[in-house]
Design a protein around this motif. Structure first.
Motif, mmCIF file in Angstrom:
data_model
loop_
_atom_site.group_PDB
_atom_site.id
_atom_site.type_symbol
_atom_site.label_atom_id
_atom_site.label_comp_id
_atom_site.label_asym_id
_atom_site.label_seq_id
_atom_site.Cartn_x
_atom_site.Cartn_y
_atom_site.Cartn_z
ATOM 1 N N VAL A 78 -59.076 25.922 72.101
ATOM 2 C CA VAL A 78 -59.919 25.392 73.170
ATOM 3 C C VAL A 78 -60.815 24.298 72.620
ATOM 4 O O VAL A 78 -61.433 24.450 71.559
ATOM 5 C CB VAL A 78 -60.766 26.525 73.803
ATOM 6 C CG1 VAL A 78 -61.722 25.961 74.829
ATOM 7 C CG2 VAL A 78 -59.846 27.558 74.440
ATOM 8 N N VAL A 79 -60.896 23.186 73.329
ATOM 9 C CA VAL A 79 -61.737 22.076 72.895
ATOM 10 C C VAL A 79 -63.192 22.499 72.889
ATOM 11 O O VAL A 79 -63.702 23.029 73.877
ATOM 12 C CB VAL A 79 -61.547 20.853 73.819
ATOM 13 C CG1 VAL A 79 -62.465 19.721 73.386
ATOM 14 C CG2 VAL A 79 -60.103 20.396 73.791
ATOM 15 N N GLY A 80 -63.862 22.285 71.757
ATOM 16 C CA GLY A 80 -65.283 22.586 71.683
ATOM 17 C C GLY A 80 -65.602 24.050 71.583
ATOM 18 O O GLY A 80 -66.766 24.422 71.526
ATOM 19 N N GLY A 81 -64.563 24.914 71.554
ATOM 20 C CA GLY A 81 -64.813 26.340 71.375
ATOM 21 C C GLY A 81 -65.379 27.042 72.586
ATOM 22 O O GLY A 81 -65.768 28.200 72.514
ATOM 23 N N GLU A 82 -65.430 26.370 73.744
ATOM 24 C CA GLU A 82 -65.972 27.009 74.938
ATOM 25 C C GLU A 82 -64.978 28.041 75.461
ATOM 26 O O GLU A 82 -63.778 27.795 75.533
ATOM 27 C CB GLU A 82 -66.272 25.962 76.003
ATOM 28 C CG GLU A 82 -67.338 24.954 75.575
ATOM 29 C CD GLU A 82 -67.582 23.895 76.640
ATOM 30 O OE1 GLU A 82 -67.016 24.045 77.731
ATOM 31 O OE2 GLU A 82 -68.317 22.941 76.359
ATOM 32 N N GLU A 83 -65.518 29.174 75.866
ATOM 33 C CA GLU A 83 -64.665 30.304 76.220
ATOM 34 C C GLU A 83 -63.706 29.963 77.352
ATOM 35 O O GLU A 83 -62.560 30.402 77.375
ATOM 36 C CB GLU A 83 -65.540 31.496 76.611
ATOM 37 C CG GLU A 83 -64.746 32.772 76.856
ATOM 38 C CD GLU A 83 -65.661 33.962 77.084
ATOM 39 O OE1 GLU A 83 -65.196 34.944 77.669
ATOM 40 O OE2 GLU A 83 -66.840 33.894 76.680
ATOM 41 N N ASP A 84 -64.146 29.171 78.325
ATOM 42 C CA ASP A 84 -63.315 28.863 79.478
ATOM 43 C C ASP A 84 -62.744 27.452 79.425
ATOM 44 O O ASP A 84 -62.313 26.902 80.437
ATOM 45 C CB ASP A 84 -64.138 29.020 80.772
ATOM 46 C CG ASP A 84 -64.617 30.450 80.972
ATOM 47 O OD1 ASP A 84 -63.858 31.369 80.606
ATOM 48 O OD2 ASP A 84 -65.740 30.640 81.471
ATOM 49 N N GLY A 85 -62.739 26.843 78.226
ATOM 50 C CA GLY A 85 -62.252 25.482 78.089
ATOM 51 C C GLY A 85 -60.735 25.403 78.111
ATOM 52 O O GLY A 85 -60.038 26.389 78.319
ATOM 53 N N GLU A 86 -60.215 24.202 77.900
ATOM 54 C CA GLU A 86 -58.789 23.944 77.912
ATOM 55 C C GLU A 86 -58.314 23.499 76.526
ATOM 56 O O GLU A 86 -59.083 22.921 75.767
ATOM 57 C CB GLU A 86 -58.465 22.852 78.940
ATOM 58 C CG GLU A 86 -58.788 23.220 80.380
ATOM 59 C CD GLU A 86 -57.878 24.325 80.897
ATOM 60 O OE1 GLU A 86 -56.743 24.435 80.398
ATOM 61 O OE2 GLU A 86 -58.305 25.064 81.804
ATOM 62 N N PRO A 87 -57.034 23.732 76.215
ATOM 63 C CA PRO A 87 -56.507 23.196 74.953
ATOM 64 C C PRO A 87 -56.615 21.681 74.928
ATOM 65 O O PRO A 87 -56.598 21.031 75.984
ATOM 66 C CB PRO A 87 -55.042 23.648 74.971
ATOM 67 C CG PRO A 87 -55.011 24.810 75.911
ATOM 68 C CD PRO A 87 -56.056 24.537 76.943
ATOM 69 N N LEU A 88 -56.754 21.122 73.749
ATOM 70 C CA LEU A 88 -56.835 19.673 73.625
ATOM 71 C C LEU A 88 -55.497 19.057 74.015
ATOM 72 O O LEU A 88 -54.453 19.399 73.487
ATOM 73 C CB LEU A 88 -57.176 19.283 72.184
ATOM 74 C CG LEU A 88 -57.236 17.782 71.890
ATOM 75 C CD1 LEU A 88 -58.317 17.113 72.736
ATOM 76 C CD2 LEU A 88 -57.492 17.528 70.417
ATOM 77 N N SER A 89 -55.517 18.152 74.975
ATOM 78 C CA SER A 89 -54.309 17.504 75.470
ATOM 79 C C SER A 89 -54.506 16.000 75.427
ATOM 80 O O SER A 89 -55.517 15.480 75.908
ATOM 81 C CB SER A 89 -54.006 17.954 76.905
ATOM 82 O OG SER A 89 -52.879 17.298 77.412
#
Length: 444
Positions: free
Chosen positions: A81-92
């Protein structure tokens, strides 16, 4: 394990018990009474350590007058996850309107908290599509615009280099030894088979003797990335010589980095694949006296991907200066791989690496079982791919040409003057390139 929280080490505990035992024995002489005493060691604790991988990403691309793009400063990935945020998205990262001459580069640096670790780089092409054809593309590409999986030319047209790199102290990166290079399709083939990384940037380090990446106490130091010395740099370009054959085509692929603790570990576990079989070189084939024997192992691995199944054969020699795959050491060295694609008991075809055979796809060839005999070597069929990466031979097979359960026999030979490397269920048996009863079965 955190030593600060352990009240008593094993060595101290043994000394303590010894002192109590001596006191009891001495006090028991000349008396009918038994003196006794008890000492208690309280609040002992064992605390497990941790291993948490952060990947710091610095990526940019140059598309000339069309524009440029780069990741935000400080971009990192934690748990995909981008930035380590729990609800973030994979870096694309998406690139549109790709043209000959466009290029991009990325840097991946690692914070491994808090144990040293062996690292692997994995990857896979997830789509390589034609998306129809324009009139100019039809003139350059005679495939007919088949919209099926793997029909595009972009993965073969893009050129990619993956290298070690380090901070040059002036805000840039000094590029070190090359890890793998070639077309995007070739590089991703190698990554689907798994590429081991070395913590000292040695691209020739053996699988079972490479340096781990150092651990750090925290991923950031005063908000600045606290990383291992070695990073990985990724460069891509669409050469200006590429023509209309890539019009409307698209390609998608994934990268993945994996860290595994180095303590009590030899680094040979390949996390990029689904299954691995390890066999030893045979230096006493049929009682022959071999002129140039060498010891070692071959790691046969299978990776079941979305569009292709990858077979890889990593040769790990003993460091005596004689290498199984080196044609300078063994002029006739070769690796035929017989595959029973549907596990029905009969090998269907072979894919072969043999550098001195003058194959159509030198050094790779393909032969088909035509009902009890194999014909002359052909070029690899459409959709098949192959590469040699260091001491690893890799074959990519379209999933349409191999079932999720299949059998495999490999028989690496050095031409009689050196060892053989056999991959079958009964290593004492010679190779049967027709019947697959003794082949190794793999299943997704």
């Amino acid at each position: 394990m955190n030593d600060d929280t352990i009240g008593l080490s094993r060595r101290k505990m043994l000394v303590g018990l010894g002192a109590v035992g001596v006191a009891s024995a001495g006090a028991g002489l000349g008396t009918t009474a038994y003196f006794n005493d008890t000492e208690t060691f309280e609040d002992n604790a064992l605390t497990a350590g941790e291993l948490d991988l952060f990947v710091h990403v610095d990526y940019s691309e140059d598309q000339g007058s069309y524009g440029s793009w780069s990741t935000d400063p400080g971009t990192y990935v934690d748990g995909n996850v981008v930035g380590g945020e729990e609800d973030g998205e994979p870096l694309s990262i998406e690139v549109s309107d790709l043209k000959p001459g466009d290029s991009g580069e990325g840097e991946f640096c690692f914070s491994i908290v808090d144990n040293p670790a062996y690292m692997w780089m994995c990857g896979e092409v997830t789509a390589n599509d034609e998306n129809g054809q324009t009139e100019p593309e039809t003139d350059a590409d005679a495939t007919g615009g088949d919209p099926g999986e793997g029909a595009g030319e972009l993965a073969d047209a893009m050129q990619v280099t993956v290298s070690y790199c380090t901070d040059d102290g002036e805000g840039g990166m000094a590029v070190g030894e090359e890890i793998v290079s070639g077309s995007l399709a070739e590089v991703m083939l190698a990554l689907q088979a798994g590429v081991p990384l070395s913590g000292d940037g040695d691209a020739d380090a053996p699988l079972d003797g490479r340096e781990p990446f150092e651990g750090v106490e925290s991923a950031f130091d005063d908000e600045e990335p606290n990383v291992a010395e070695q990073c990985v740099c990724f460069e891509w370009v669409v050469p200006t010589g590429v023509g209309n054959e890539i019009q409307t085509d698209s390609v998608a692929f994934d990268f993945e980095f994996y860290a595994e603790q180095s303590r009590h570990n030899d680094g040979t576990n390949n996390p990029c694949v689904d299954e691995t079989v390890v066999t030893q070189y045979d230096n006493d084939w049929k009682g022959q006296t071999l002129g140039t024997p060498t010891d070692g192992s071959v790691y046969t691995s299978v990776s079941f991907g979305e569009n292709q199944t990858v077979l890889s054969f990593a040769f790990v020699d003993d460091g005596d200066g004689v290498d199984f795959l080196d044609a300078g050491d063994y002029s006739s060295t070769n690796l035929p791989v017989a595959v029973d694609a549907d596990a029905d008991g009969t090998h269907d075809w072979q894919v072969i690496w043999q550098p001195n055979a003058a194959f159509p796809d030198d050094p790779f060839g393909y032969v088909e079982n035509t009902g009890g005999s194999y014909g002359p070597a052909q070029s690899l069929p459409a959709g098949f791919s192959a590469a040699k990466v260091g001491n690893t031979i890799v074959f990519g097979i379209p999933n349409s040409q191999i079932d999720s359960t299949f059998r495999l026999l490999a028989y690496g030979s050095t031409g009689g003057e050196g060892p053989v490397a056999k991959v079958n269920d009964d290593p004492s048996m010679g190779p049967d390139f027709y019947n697959s009863a003794d082949a190794v079965e793999f299943s997704d």
